[in-house]
Motif scaffolding. Structure first.
Motif, PDB file in Angstrom:
ATOM      1  N   SER A   1      83.068 -63.644 -18.139  1.00  0.00           N
ATOM      2  CA  SER A   1      83.786 -62.586 -17.438  1.00  0.00           C
ATOM      3  C   SER A   1      84.608 -63.198 -16.318  1.00  0.00           C
ATOM      4  O   SER A   1      84.392 -64.356 -15.930  1.00  0.00           O
ATOM      5  CB  SER A   1      82.809 -61.560 -16.877  1.00  0.00           C
ATOM      6  N   GLY A   2      85.554 -62.413 -15.804  1.00  0.00           N
ATOM      7  CA  GLY A   2      86.285 -62.831 -14.617  1.00  0.00           C
ATOM      8  C   GLY A   2      87.729 -63.203 -14.823  1.00  0.00           C
ATOM      9  O   GLY A   2      88.426 -63.509 -13.857  1.00  0.00           O
ATOM     10  N   GLY A   3      88.222 -63.199 -16.031  1.00  0.00           N
ATOM     11  CA  GLY A   3      89.627 -63.522 -16.232  1.00  0.00           C
ATOM     12  C   GLY A   3      90.523 -62.399 -15.737  1.00  0.00           C
ATOM     13  O   GLY A   3      90.058 -61.353 -15.307  1.00  0.00           O
ATOM     14  N   GLY A   4      91.818 -62.645 -15.804  1.00  0.00           N
ATOM     15  CA  GLY A   4      92.759 -61.617 -15.396  1.00  0.00           C
ATOM     16  C   GLY A   4      94.110 -62.193 -15.030  1.00  0.00           C
ATOM     17  O   GLY A   4      94.404 -63.351 -15.330  1.00  0.00           O
ATOM     18  N   LEU A   5      94.907 -61.368 -14.370  1.00  0.00           N
ATOM     19  CA  LEU A   5      96.249 -61.742 -13.960  1.00  0.00           C
ATOM     20  C   LEU A   5      96.247 -62.050 -12.466  1.00  0.00           C
ATOM     21  O   LEU A   5      95.722 -61.272 -11.667  1.00  0.00           O
ATOM     22  CB  LEU A   5      97.221 -60.604 -14.262  1.00  0.00           C
ATOM     23  N   VAL A   6      96.847 -63.171 -12.117  1.00  0.00           N
ATOM     24  CA  VAL A   6      96.920 -63.566 -10.710  1.00  0.00           C
ATOM     25  C   VAL A   6      98.252 -64.251 -10.469  1.00  0.00           C
ATOM     26  O   VAL A   6      98.825 -64.858 -11.381  1.00  0.00           O
ATOM     27  CB  VAL A   6      95.733 -64.495 -10.348  1.00  0.00           C
ATOM     28  N   GLN A   7      98.732 -64.158  -9.263  1.00  0.00           N
ATOM     29  CA  GLN A   7      99.979 -64.835  -8.918  1.00  0.00           C
ATOM     30  C   GLN A   7      99.733 -66.308  -8.653  1.00  0.00           C
ATOM     31  O   GLN A   7      98.610 -66.728  -8.337  1.00  0.00           O
ATOM     32  CB  GLN A   7     100.599 -64.189  -7.681  1.00  0.00           C
TER      33      GLN A   7
ATOM     34  N   LEU B   1      90.812 -67.259  -8.807  1.00  0.00           N
ATOM     35  CA  LEU B   1      89.984 -66.465  -9.713  1.00  0.00           C
ATOM     36  C   LEU B   1      88.646 -67.168  -9.863  1.00  0.00           C
ATOM     37  O   LEU B   1      88.563 -68.395  -9.724  1.00  0.00           O
ATOM     38  CB  LEU B   1      90.629 -66.334 -11.097  1.00  0.00           C
ATOM     39  N   ARG B   2      87.653 -66.389 -10.203  1.00  0.00           N
ATOM     40  CA  ARG B   2      86.316 -66.950 -10.454  1.00  0.00           C
ATOM     41  C   ARG B   2      85.846 -66.463 -11.813  1.00  0.00           C
ATOM     42  O   ARG B   2      85.784 -65.258 -12.053  1.00  0.00           O
ATOM     43  CB  ARG B   2      85.346 -66.519  -9.366  1.00  0.00           C
ATOM     44  N   LEU B   3      85.527 -67.399 -12.681  1.00  0.00           N
ATOM     45  CA  LEU B   3      84.976 -67.087 -13.987  1.00  0.00           C
ATOM     46  C   LEU B   3      83.462 -67.267 -13.951  1.00  0.00           C
ATOM     47  O   LEU B   3      82.951 -68.189 -13.303  1.00  0.00           O
ATOM     48  CB  LEU B   3      85.567 -67.992 -15.056  1.00  0.00           C
ATOM     49  N   SER B   4      82.786 -66.389 -14.668  1.00  0.00           N
ATOM     50  CA  SER B   4      81.331 -66.488 -14.777  1.00  0.00           C
ATOM     51  C   SER B   4      80.917 -66.412 -16.231  1.00  0.00           C
ATOM     52  O   SER B   4      81.598 -65.779 -17.047  1.00  0.00           O
ATOM     53  CB  SER B   4      80.658 -65.361 -13.990  1.00  0.00           C
ATOM     54  N   CYS B   5      79.820 -67.049 -16.531  1.00  0.00           N
ATOM     55  CA  CYS B   5      79.300 -67.038 -17.895  1.00  0.00           C
ATOM     56  C   CYS B   5      77.780 -67.024 -17.836  1.00  0.00           C
ATOM     57  O   CYS B   5      77.173 -67.804 -17.100  1.00  0.00           O
ATOM     58  CB  CYS B   5      79.784 -68.263 -18.663  1.00  0.00           C
TER      59      CYS B   5
ATOM     60  N   THR C   1      73.373 -69.555 -15.911  1.00  0.00           N
ATOM     61  CA  THR C   1      74.740 -69.130 -15.643  1.00  0.00           C
ATOM     62  C   THR C   1      75.574 -70.313 -15.175  1.00  0.00           C
ATOM     63  O   THR C   1      75.053 -71.284 -14.599  1.00  0.00           O
ATOM     64  CB  THR C   1      74.797 -68.035 -14.568  1.00  0.00           C
ATOM     65  N   VAL C   2      76.866 -70.207 -15.435  1.00  0.00           N
ATOM     66  CA  VAL C   2      77.814 -71.221 -14.969  1.00  0.00           C
ATOM     67  C   VAL C   2      79.052 -70.484 -14.460  1.00  0.00           C
ATOM     68  O   VAL C   2      79.442 -69.449 -15.015  1.00  0.00           O
ATOM     69  CB  VAL C   2      78.165 -72.215 -16.089  1.00  0.00           C
ATOM     70  N   HIS C   3      79.616 -71.017 -13.390  1.00  0.00           N
ATOM     71  CA  HIS C   3      80.766 -70.387 -12.761  1.00  0.00           C
ATOM     72  C   HIS C   3      81.882 -71.403 -12.592  1.00  0.00           C
ATOM     73  O   HIS C   3      81.638 -72.596 -12.410  1.00  0.00           O
ATOM     74  CB  HIS C   3      80.377 -69.832 -11.393  1.00  0.00           C
ATOM     75  N   LEU C   4      83.086 -70.899 -12.637  1.00  0.00           N
ATOM     76  CA  LEU C   4      84.250 -71.746 -12.409  1.00  0.00           C
ATOM     77  C   LEU C   4      85.105 -71.088 -11.336  1.00  0.00           C
ATOM     78  O   LEU C   4      85.684 -70.028 -11.569  1.00  0.00           O
ATOM     79  CB  LEU C   4      85.057 -71.920 -13.699  1.00  0.00           C
ATOM     80  N   GLN C   5      85.138 -71.698 -10.172  1.00  0.00           N
ATOM     81  CA  GLN C   5      85.981 -71.221  -9.089  1.00  0.00           C
ATOM     82  C   GLN C   5      87.335 -71.902  -9.217  1.00  0.00           C
ATOM     83  O   GLN C   5      87.418 -73.128  -9.115  1.00  0.00           O
ATOM     84  CB  GLN C   5      85.356 -71.524  -7.734  1.00  0.00           C
ATOM     85  N   MET C   6      88.362 -71.114  -9.426  1.00  0.00           N
ATOM     86  CA  MET C   6      89.706 -71.658  -9.631  1.00  0.00           C
ATOM     87  C   MET C   6      90.581 -71.271  -8.455  1.00  0.00           C
ATOM     88  O   MET C   6      90.869 -70.086  -8.254  1.00  0.00           O
ATOM     89  CB  MET C   6      90.288 -71.114 -10.942  1.00  0.00           C
TER      90      MET C   6
END
Length: 114
Positions: A6-12, A17-21, A76-81
């Motif tokens: 979860s956590g995808g989307g549109l960003v400028q 964004l932060r993805l989680s799994c 869980t694993v997270h990706l802070q972008m």
């Protein structure tokens, strides 16, 4: 093992964004968890991954901008972008290496507008 991202989307551009799994169905330690992505016209590529023991691999294009973290107790694993760029646009897949097999999540779309 099932992976739910979860956590995808549109960003400028330059946004964050932060993805989680979350992984379910694992009875033993998950050796590796991480993220891959597939951009238009390219093959799926590694973004970041972390072993159960905490060893981390971060792809060169995202070094210094993306951070991976993991909670072994929760699987869980997270990706802070941070400081996203238009070239980061793509479908991001959660990945797990468990008991000598590879598992993939359904993919979450990240779109970075310029």
């Amino acid at each position: 093992v099932q992976l739910q991202a979860s956590g995808g989307g549109l960003v400028q551009s330059e946004g964050n964004l932060r993805l989680s799994c979350a992984a379910s169905g694992a009875f033993f330690d998950i050796a590796i968890m991480g993220w891959y992505r597939q951009r238009t016209g390219t093959e799926r590529e590694l973004v970041a991954r972390m072993t159960f023991g905490g060893n981390t691999t971060i792809a060169d294009p995202v070094q210094g901008r993306f951070t991976i973290s993991r909670d072994n107790a929760k699987n869980t694993v997270h990706l802070q972008m941070n400081n996203l760029k238009p070239e980061d646009t793509g479908v991001y897949y959660c990945y797990a290496r468990y008991y000598r097999s590879d598992y993939w999540g359904q993919g979450t779309l990240v779109t970075v507008s310029s």
